[in-house]
Design a protein around this motif. Sequence first.
Motif, mmCIF file in Angstrom:
data_model
loop_
_atom_site.group_PDB
_atom_site.id
_atom_site.type_symbol
_atom_site.label_atom_id
_atom_site.label_comp_id
_atom_site.label_asym_id
_atom_site.label_seq_id
_atom_site.Cartn_x
_atom_site.Cartn_y
_atom_site.Cartn_z
ATOM 1 N N GLY A 1 0.796 -1.225 0.000
ATOM 2 C CA GLY A 1 0.000 0.000 0.000
ATOM 3 C C GLY A 1 0.826 1.270 0.000
ATOM 4 N N SER A 2 2.082 1.170 -0.329
ATOM 5 C CA SER A 2 2.974 2.326 -0.280
ATOM 6 C C SER A 2 2.542 3.386 -1.290
ATOM 7 C CB SER A 2 4.407 1.897 -0.565
ATOM 8 O OG SER A 2 5.261 3.007 -0.587
ATOM 9 N N THR A 3 2.504 4.637 -0.835
ATOM 10 C CA THR A 3 2.109 5.738 -1.713
ATOM 11 C C THR A 3 3.298 6.592 -2.115
ATOM 12 O OG1 THR A 3 1.653 7.123 0.205
ATOM 13 C CG2 THR A 3 -0.197 5.875 -0.713
ATOM 14 N N PHE A 4 4.507 6.121 -1.796
ATOM 15 C CA PHE A 4 5.701 6.870 -2.140
ATOM 16 C C PHE A 4 5.953 6.785 -3.635
ATOM 17 C CE2 PHE A 4 6.584 5.749 2.309
ATOM 18 C CZ PHE A 4 6.783 7.022 2.815
ATOM 19 N N ASP A 5 6.300 7.893 -4.231
ATOM 20 C CA ASP A 5 6.667 7.937 -5.646
ATOM 21 C C ASP A 5 8.113 8.420 -5.718
ATOM 22 O OD1 ASP A 5 6.645 7.905 -8.397
ATOM 23 O OD2 ASP A 5 5.705 9.879 -8.573
ATOM 24 N N ILE A 6 9.010 7.473 -5.759
ATOM 25 C CA ILE A 6 10.425 7.804 -5.718
ATOM 26 C C ILE A 6 11.007 7.662 -7.112
ATOM 27 C CG2 ILE A 6 12.665 7.151 -4.768
ATOM 28 C CD1 ILE A 6 11.132 6.141 -2.314
ATOM 29 N N PRO A 7 11.617 8.713 -7.633
ATOM 30 C CA PRO A 7 12.227 8.601 -8.963
ATOM 31 C C PRO A 7 13.382 7.607 -8.934
ATOM 32 C CG PRO A 7 12.774 10.707 -7.953
ATOM 33 C CD PRO A 7 11.804 10.018 -7.044
ATOM 34 N N THR A 8 13.546 6.897 -10.035
ATOM 35 C CA THR A 8 14.585 5.867 -10.087
ATOM 36 C C THR A 8 15.838 6.316 -10.802
ATOM 37 O OG1 THR A 8 13.588 4.961 -12.076
ATOM 38 C CG2 THR A 8 12.911 3.996 -9.975
ATOM 39 N N GLY A 9 15.825 7.474 -11.393
ATOM 40 C CA GLY A 9 16.997 7.947 -12.118
ATOM 41 C C GLY A 9 17.371 9.351 -11.706
ATOM 42 N N PRO A 10 18.451 9.854 -12.270
ATOM 43 C CA PRO A 10 18.853 11.219 -11.944
ATOM 44 C C PRO A 10 17.864 12.218 -12.534
ATOM 45 C CG PRO A 10 20.204 10.360 -13.709
ATOM 46 C CD PRO A 10 19.334 9.228 -13.236
ATOM 47 N N PRO A 11 17.768 13.393 -11.935
ATOM 48 C CA PRO A 11 16.861 14.403 -12.488
ATOM 49 C C PRO A 11 17.313 14.813 -13.881
ATOM 50 C CG PRO A 11 18.220 15.333 -10.746
ATOM 51 C CD PRO A 11 18.494 13.862 -10.780
ATOM 52 N N VAL A 12 16.357 15.019 -14.735
ATOM 53 C CA VAL A 12 16.661 15.382 -16.113
ATOM 54 C C VAL A 12 16.720 16.900 -16.225
ATOM 55 C CG1 VAL A 12 15.875 15.227 -18.489
ATOM 56 C CG2 VAL A 12 15.509 13.311 -16.945
ATOM 57 N N ARG A 13 17.846 17.393 -16.726
ATOM 58 C CA ARG A 13 18.012 18.827 -16.935
ATOM 59 C C ARG A 13 18.384 19.040 -18.384
ATOM 60 N NH1 ARG A 13 22.427 20.798 -13.166
ATOM 61 N NH2 ARG A 13 22.016 22.673 -14.322
ATOM 62 N N SER A 14 17.926 20.129 -18.925
ATOM 63 C CA SER A 14 18.254 20.414 -20.312
ATOM 64 C C SER A 14 19.722 20.803 -20.429
ATOM 65 C CB SER A 14 17.367 21.546 -20.839
ATOM 66 O OG SER A 14 17.748 22.774 -20.246
ATOM 67 N N LEU A 15 20.262 20.584 -21.601
ATOM 68 C CA LEU A 15 21.651 20.945 -21.857
ATOM 69 C C LEU A 15 21.840 22.448 -21.689
ATOM 70 C CD1 LEU A 15 24.453 20.067 -22.703
ATOM 71 C CD2 LEU A 15 23.754 20.261 -25.076
ATOM 72 N N GLU A 16 20.832 23.219 -22.092
ATOM 73 C CA GLU A 16 20.906 24.676 -21.967
ATOM 74 C C GLU A 16 20.994 25.094 -20.500
ATOM 75 O OE1 GLU A 16 18.169 28.605 -22.905
ATOM 76 O OE2 GLU A 16 17.839 26.782 -24.062
ATOM 77 N N ALA A 17 20.211 24.450 -19.639
ATOM 78 C CA ALA A 17 20.240 24.771 -18.209
ATOM 79 C C ALA A 17 21.597 24.419 -17.611
ATOM 80 C CB ALA A 17 19.129 24.029 -17.480
ATOM 81 N N GLN A 18 22.163 23.283 -18.018
ATOM 82 C CA GLN A 18 23.471 22.895 -17.530
ATOM 83 C C GLN A 18 24.540 23.890 -17.971
ATOM 84 O OE1 GLN A 18 24.201 18.875 -18.766
ATOM 85 N NE2 GLN A 18 22.572 18.042 -17.505
ATOM 86 N N GLU A 19 24.455 24.326 -19.227
ATOM 87 C CA GLU A 19 25.427 25.296 -19.742
ATOM 88 C C GLU A 19 25.310 26.623 -19.002
ATOM 89 O OE1 GLU A 19 24.594 25.335 -23.927
ATOM 90 O OE2 GLU A 19 25.854 23.581 -24.321
ATOM 91 N N GLN A 20 24.085 27.041 -18.692
ATOM 92 C CA GLN A 20 23.885 28.287 -17.954
ATOM 93 C C GLN A 20 24.476 28.173 -16.548
ATOM 94 O OE1 GLN A 20 19.662 28.904 -18.161
ATOM 95 N NE2 GLN A 20 19.757 29.938 -20.148
ATOM 96 N N ASP A 21 24.260 27.021 -15.912
ATOM 97 C CA ASP A 21 24.834 26.807 -14.574
ATOM 98 C C ASP A 21 26.356 26.829 -14.636
ATOM 99 O OD1 ASP A 21 22.303 26.581 -13.533
ATOM 100 O OD2 ASP A 21 22.382 24.408 -13.251
#
Length: 88
Positions: free
Chosen positions: A28-48
């Motif tokens: 009955g678990s209601t947890f929604d845990i992502p299984t992979g790394p967060p997806v970021r756009s290449l543009e956002a990574q370049e800006q960072d």
Amino acid sequence: MDEREKLRKFRELDDAFAEALRELESPGSTFDIPTGPPVRSLEAQEQDDEARQQAFEQRLKALMNEYAQPAESVSSLLQTLKSLGRIA
């Protein structure tokens, strides 16, 4: 902190971790845990990366001014550190 205290804290952490795993595995678990790394756009990574580079350059210039070090001296120091394997 003595060894007994460390062991007690480790056991508490281990118990909490085991409990969290049991909750996740329950049907009955209601947890929604992502299984992979967060997806970021290449543009956002370049800006960072660009923002990080600018912040580094500003801090480096401020330190050079504060300690009255010319660019040649800092460059020589960085080359020495790199040759010694202290920086990548």
